[in-house]
Design a protein around this motif. Structure first.
Motif, PDB file in Angstrom:
ATOM      1  N   GLN A 241       0.808  -1.210   0.000  1.00  0.00           N
ATOM      2  CA  GLN A 241       0.000   0.000   0.000  1.00  0.00           C
ATOM      3  C   GLN A 241       0.848   1.270   0.000  1.00  0.00           C
ATOM      4  N   LYS A 242       2.130   1.143   0.338  1.00  0.00           N
ATOM      5  CA  LYS A 242       3.041   2.297   0.349  1.00  0.00           C
ATOM      6  C   LYS A 242       3.761   2.478  -0.984  1.00  0.00           C
ATOM      7  N   ARG A 243       3.561   1.557  -1.901  1.00  0.00           N
ATOM      8  CA  ARG A 243       4.301   1.586  -3.159  1.00  0.00           C
ATOM      9  C   ARG A 243       3.589   2.433  -4.218  1.00  0.00           C
ATOM     10  N   ASN A 244       4.302   2.694  -5.315  1.00  0.00           N
ATOM     11  CA  ASN A 244       3.670   3.383  -6.425  1.00  0.00           C
ATOM     12  C   ASN A 244       2.690   2.436  -7.131  1.00  0.00           C
ATOM     13  N   PHE A 245       1.899   3.001  -8.034  1.00  0.00           N
ATOM     14  CA  PHE A 245       0.802   2.236  -8.647  1.00  0.00           C
ATOM     15  C   PHE A 245       1.307   0.968  -9.330  1.00  0.00           C
ATOM     16  N   TYR A 246       2.342   1.096 -10.147  1.00  0.00           N
ATOM     17  CA  TYR A 246       2.839  -0.054 -10.901  1.00  0.00           C
ATOM     18  C   TYR A 246       3.295  -1.170  -9.977  1.00  0.00           C
ATOM     19  N   GLY A 251       2.485  -6.364  -7.101  1.00  0.00           N
ATOM     20  CA  GLY A 251       2.421  -7.113  -5.856  1.00  0.00           C
ATOM     21  C   GLY A 251       1.079  -7.791  -5.661  1.00  0.00           C
ATOM     22  N   GLU A 252       0.000  -7.102  -6.036  1.00  0.00           N
ATOM     23  CA  GLU A 252      -1.333  -7.698  -5.926  1.00  0.00           C
ATOM     24  C   GLU A 252      -1.463  -8.900  -6.855  1.00  0.00           C
TER      25      GLU A 252
END
Length: 302
Positions: A241-246, A251-252
């Motif tokens: 949740q702390k990462r950028n969109f890509y 990760g999802e």
């Protein structure tokens, strides 16, 4: 070159710990401090570490707070009780080579703008350690099959030989104790990357003495280890949740792939594994752990 504290976290692996300490004591240039954090191991470990006297800084914890809590305590001790310039962090199954530290310090002396430096982690047979394969920053490339000759930007690092400058610890705080195990190193190095770039330094090699050169995988791990995958997925969801969109989408997708593989499997305890995974994912979405910061050091003899 800069003074270095090494932090090693241990829990009831005395033979491995002895080997890890011996390797650290032989490294060149010499360490300024060797900080051993003991997660309340049995008496044999306690007695051995006490017997080393001033050769180490012994931090024994009152309870087992996991690798995450151990690294929190160790990095805190470095920051609050030493004047050293860098903290070099590793597990008790990391066996450094005599020349592992020198390339890290050589890079640090020439390049001040970095948040962490990772070693090239090898399995006992000299092949890449698959649990510690890093991803080259801004690319689809992992470092698994690439022979880098120069330092390369990476997306994160693992607590199997990673060096942090003192000022970075002051800015980003400490690893999150509530993680207990797994992903604490990825979260911490990604937090550091928001301040400055992080690099893999391929000339620095260490050996990771794992039982086997395989990734942690809920679909085929032994039953007694399965409950800890709650931490794996909770901590991973929080970190994503702390990462950028890509990187969040990537990760999802990895979590969905794990779920599909598990659901299509035929292990007898599949329902239990699925529940642990679902519970971990749900917990990660509402997980809001505290990020602690060390106190500033005022007394060099404290």
């Amino acid at each position: 070159m800069g003074k270095v504290s090494a932090v090693i976290v241990t829990y009831n692996r005395l033979p491995m710990l002895k080997e890890a300490i011996a390797a650290l004591e032989s490294v060149e240039p010499k360490l300024s401090h060797l900080i051993v954090v003991d997660n309340n191991s049995d008496n044999d470990t306690k007695e051995y570490l006490e017997s080393l006297g001033e050769r180490i800084e012994y931090v024994r914890l009152a309870e087992n707070v996991g690798g995450a809590g151990g690294f929190n305590a160790g990095i805190r001790h470095f920051y609050e009780h030493t004047d050293d310039d860098y903290v070099w962090v590793m597990d008790d199954d990391t066996i450094v080579h005599q020349d592992s530290l020198q390339p890290l310090l050589a890079f640090a002396n020439e390049n001040q703008n970095f948040s962490f430096l990772s070693s090239n982690v090898l399995f006992t047979d000299g092949t890449p350690s698959v649990r510690n394969v890093l991803r080259q920053y801004g690319t689809f490339n992992t470092t698994l099959n690439k022979k880098f000759t120069k330092p390369v930007l990476v997306e994160n690092g693992t607590f199997v030989s990673v060096l942090f400058p003192r000022h970075i610890v002051g800015k980003i705080g400490l690893p999150i104790t509530d993680f207990f195990i797994w992903i604490d190193d990825l979260e911490y190095t990604e937090r550091a990357l928001r301040v400055a770039p992080g690099y893999l330094v391929p000339a620095s090699n260490v050996t990771h003495k794992m039982r086997s050169n395989t990734e942690d995988d809920i679909t085929n791990d032994i039953p007694e280890r399965v409950p800890r995958y709650f931490n794996m997925y909770r901590n991973r969801v929080y970190t994503m949740q702390k990462r950028n969109f890509y990187r969040r989408v990537r990760g999802e997708a990895k979590i969905k792939w794990d779920y599909m593989r598990l659901k299509s499997g035929n292990m007898p305890d599949k329902a239990e594994r699925l529940k642990i995974m679902r519970d971990g994912i749900a917990a990660g979405k509402r997980f809001n752990p505290i990020i602690e910061f060390p106190n500033e050091k005022h007394d060099a003899n404290s």
